[in-house]
Design a protein around this motif. Structure first.
Motif, PDB file in Angstrom:
ATOM      1  N   MET A   1      -3.659   7.731  -6.244  1.00 37.41           N
ATOM      2  CA  MET A   1      -4.765   6.828  -6.262  1.00 37.41           C
ATOM      3  C   MET A   1      -4.276   5.307  -6.098  1.00 37.41           C
ATOM      4  N   PRO A   2      -4.813   4.435  -5.209  1.00 32.81           N
ATOM      5  CA  PRO A   2      -4.379   3.066  -5.038  1.00 32.81           C
ATOM      6  C   PRO A   2      -4.364   2.309  -6.308  1.00 32.81           C
ATOM      7  N   VAL A   3      -3.270   1.329  -6.308  1.00 31.02           N
ATOM      8  CA  VAL A   3      -3.268   0.294  -7.448  1.00 31.02           C
ATOM      9  C   VAL A   3      -3.792  -0.870  -6.896  1.00 31.02           C
ATOM     10  N   LYS A   4      -4.671  -1.402  -7.929  1.00 29.74           N
ATOM     11  CA  LYS A   4      -5.293  -2.717  -7.627  1.00 29.74           C
ATOM     12  C   LYS A   4      -4.488  -3.907  -7.785  1.00 29.74           C
ATOM     13  N   PRO A   5      -4.305  -4.818  -6.958  1.00 31.10           N
ATOM     14  CA  PRO A   5      -3.561  -5.930  -7.150  1.00 31.10           C
ATOM     15  C   PRO A   5      -3.609  -6.622  -8.281  1.00 31.10           C
ATOM     16  N   GLN A   6      -2.813  -7.355  -8.979  1.00 27.08           N
ATOM     17  CA  GLN A   6      -3.067  -7.894 -10.310  1.00 27.08           C
ATOM     18  C   GLN A   6      -2.625  -9.539 -10.004  1.00 27.08           C
ATOM     19  N   HIS A   7      -1.909  -9.698  -8.890  1.00 26.02           N
ATOM     20  CA  HIS A   7      -1.431 -11.399  -8.914  1.00 26.02           C
ATOM     21  C   HIS A   7      -1.774 -11.754  -7.365  1.00 26.02           C
ATOM     22  N   SER A   8      -2.411 -11.188  -6.614  1.00 19.81           N
ATOM     23  CA  SER A   8      -2.349 -11.363  -5.068  1.00 19.81           C
ATOM     24  C   SER A   8      -3.613 -10.835  -4.341  1.00 19.81           C
ATOM     25  N   ASP A   9      -3.868 -11.288  -3.161  1.00 18.31           N
ATOM     26  CA  ASP A   9      -5.162 -10.969  -2.732  1.00 18.31           C
ATOM     27  C   ASP A   9      -5.209  -9.396  -2.166  1.00 18.31           C
ATOM     28  N   GLY A  10      -3.804  -8.752  -2.287  1.00 12.96           N
ATOM     29  CA  GLY A  10      -4.137  -7.445  -1.775  1.00 12.96           C
ATOM     30  C   GLY A  10      -3.351  -7.215  -0.395  1.00 12.96           C
ATOM     31  N   ARG A  11      -3.372  -8.285   0.122  1.00 10.12           N
ATOM     32  CA  ARG A  11      -2.906  -8.027   1.698  1.00 10.12           C
ATOM     33  C   ARG A  11      -1.348  -7.476   1.594  1.00 10.12           C
ATOM     34  N   LEU A  12      -0.992  -6.568   2.391  1.00 10.51           N
ATOM     35  CA  LEU A  12       0.163  -5.984   2.589  1.00 10.51           C
ATOM     36  C   LEU A  12       1.419  -6.811   3.137  1.00 10.51           C
ATOM     37  N   THR A  13       1.510  -7.975   2.304  1.00  8.01           N
ATOM     38  CA  THR A  13       2.540  -8.992   2.827  1.00  8.01           C
ATOM     39  C   THR A  13       3.642  -9.022   2.127  1.00  8.01           C
ATOM     40  N   LYS A  14       5.022  -9.536   2.228  1.00  5.07           N
ATOM     41  CA  LYS A  14       6.280  -9.476   1.340  1.00  5.07           C
ATOM     42  C   LYS A  14       5.772 -10.478   0.516  1.00  5.07           C
ATOM     43  N   ASP A  39       9.495  -1.979   4.643  1.00  7.97           N
ATOM     44  CA  ASP A  39       9.465  -1.905   5.993  1.00  7.97           C
ATOM     45  C   ASP A  39       9.262  -0.560   6.626  1.00  7.97           C
ATOM     46  N   ALA A  40       9.785   0.529   5.865  1.00 10.43           N
ATOM     47  CA  ALA A  40       9.530   1.812   6.308  1.00 10.43           C
ATOM     48  C   ALA A  40       8.030   2.380   5.854  1.00 10.43           C
ATOM     49  N   HIS A  41       7.675   1.757   4.937  1.00 12.28           N
ATOM     50  CA  HIS A  41       6.240   1.989   4.340  1.00 12.28           C
ATOM     51  C   HIS A  41       5.372   1.545   5.402  1.00 12.28           C
ATOM     52  N   ILE A  42       5.653   0.163   5.815  1.00  9.94           N
ATOM     53  CA  ILE A  42       4.717  -0.654   6.649  1.00  9.94           C
ATOM     54  C   ILE A  42       4.847   0.127   8.155  1.00  9.94           C
ATOM     55  N   ASP A  43       5.907   0.360   8.663  1.00 15.10           N
ATOM     56  CA  ASP A  43       6.032   1.201   9.875  1.00 15.10           C
ATOM     57  C   ASP A  43       5.297   2.153   9.970  1.00 15.10           C
ATOM     58  N   THR A  44       5.308   3.263   8.835  1.00 12.06           N
ATOM     59  CA  THR A  44       4.638   4.431   8.727  1.00 12.06           C
ATOM     60  C   THR A  44       3.024   4.409   8.562  1.00 12.06           C
ATOM     61  N   HIS A  45       2.438   3.521   7.456  1.00 10.83           N
ATOM     62  CA  HIS A  45       1.286   3.343   7.271  1.00 10.83           C
ATOM     63  C   HIS A  45       0.748   2.353   7.861  1.00 10.83           C
ATOM     64  N   GLY A  46       1.282   1.056   8.254  1.00  8.26           N
ATOM     65  CA  GLY A  46       0.715   0.081   8.731  1.00  8.26           C
ATOM     66  C   GLY A  46       0.343  -1.035   7.723  1.00  8.26           C
ATOM     67  N   SER A  47       0.148  -2.234   8.000  1.00  7.70           N
ATOM     68  CA  SER A  47       0.213  -3.424   7.044  1.00  7.70           C
ATOM     69  C   SER A  47      -1.275  -3.865   6.674  1.00  7.70           C
ATOM     70  N   ARG A  48      -2.360  -2.793   7.175  1.00  7.56           N
ATOM     71  CA  ARG A  48      -3.741  -3.070   6.808  1.00  7.56           C
ATOM     72  C   ARG A  48      -4.014  -2.082   5.373  1.00  7.56           C
ATOM     73  N   THR A  49      -4.875  -2.670   4.504  1.00  6.91           N
ATOM     74  CA  THR A  49      -5.491  -2.104   3.414  1.00  6.91           C
ATOM     75  C   THR A  49      -6.525  -1.083   4.042  1.00  6.91           C
ATOM     76  N   ALA A  50      -6.862  -0.285   3.288  1.00 11.38           N
ATOM     77  CA  ALA A  50      -8.068   0.759   3.559  1.00 11.38           C
ATOM     78  C   ALA A  50      -9.243   0.021   3.758  1.00 11.38           C
ATOM     79  N   GLY A  51      -9.374  -0.995   3.143  1.00  3.77           N
ATOM     80  CA  GLY A  51     -10.739  -1.866   3.437  1.00  3.77           C
ATOM     81  C   GLY A  51     -10.469  -2.680   4.541  1.00  3.77           C
TER      82      GLY A  51
END
Length: 116
Positions: A1-14, A39-51
């Motif tokens: 189950m995806p975890v909701k961001p607590q301190h950011s806008d949820g974009r997958l950035t460093k 970097d491995a995760h982003i390469d595999t799944h991309g940097s975009r959230t499901a939304g």
């Protein structure tokens, strides 16, 4: 189950990764193993959230529909211009025929067709 961001806008950035981890970006950038996993995760799944992926897919579909609508409008405008030209020619011919019949003084009234 995806975890909701607590301190950011949820974009997958460093930078958002650092915010969510509660560390400074400088500290995060020293954690080479974490960055390699990231970097491995982003390469595999991309940097975009499901939304974001759904939004981008919706935008792509809307762009496709818009292009199809523009193509249809262009074709309909072309056909309308052609029809206008034909109608103008027929109107001109009709005016000439009316003038010719009027000058000859012979006007024949057509009786209405009986209804079937």
């Amino acid at each position: 189950m995806p975890v909701k961001p607590q301190h950011s806008d949820g974009r997958l950035t460093k930078n958002n990764l650092a915010l969510e981890a509660g560390v400074s970006p400088a500290t995060m950038f020293r954690a080479k193993a974490v960055l390699a996993d990231w970097d491995a995760h982003i390469d595999t799944h991309g940097s975009r959230t499901a939304g974001e992926a759904r939004r981008d897919a919706d935008n792509d579909e809307l762009r496709r529909q818009l292009a199809a609508a523009k193509k249809e409008i262009t074709e309909l405008n072309r056909r309308l211009t052609a029809a206008t030209t034909v109608i103008a020619g027929l109107h001109h011919d009709n005016q000439l025929l009316r003038a010719e019949h009027h000058a000859a003084g012979v006007i024949t009234e057509l009786l209405p067709r009986p209804r079937e």
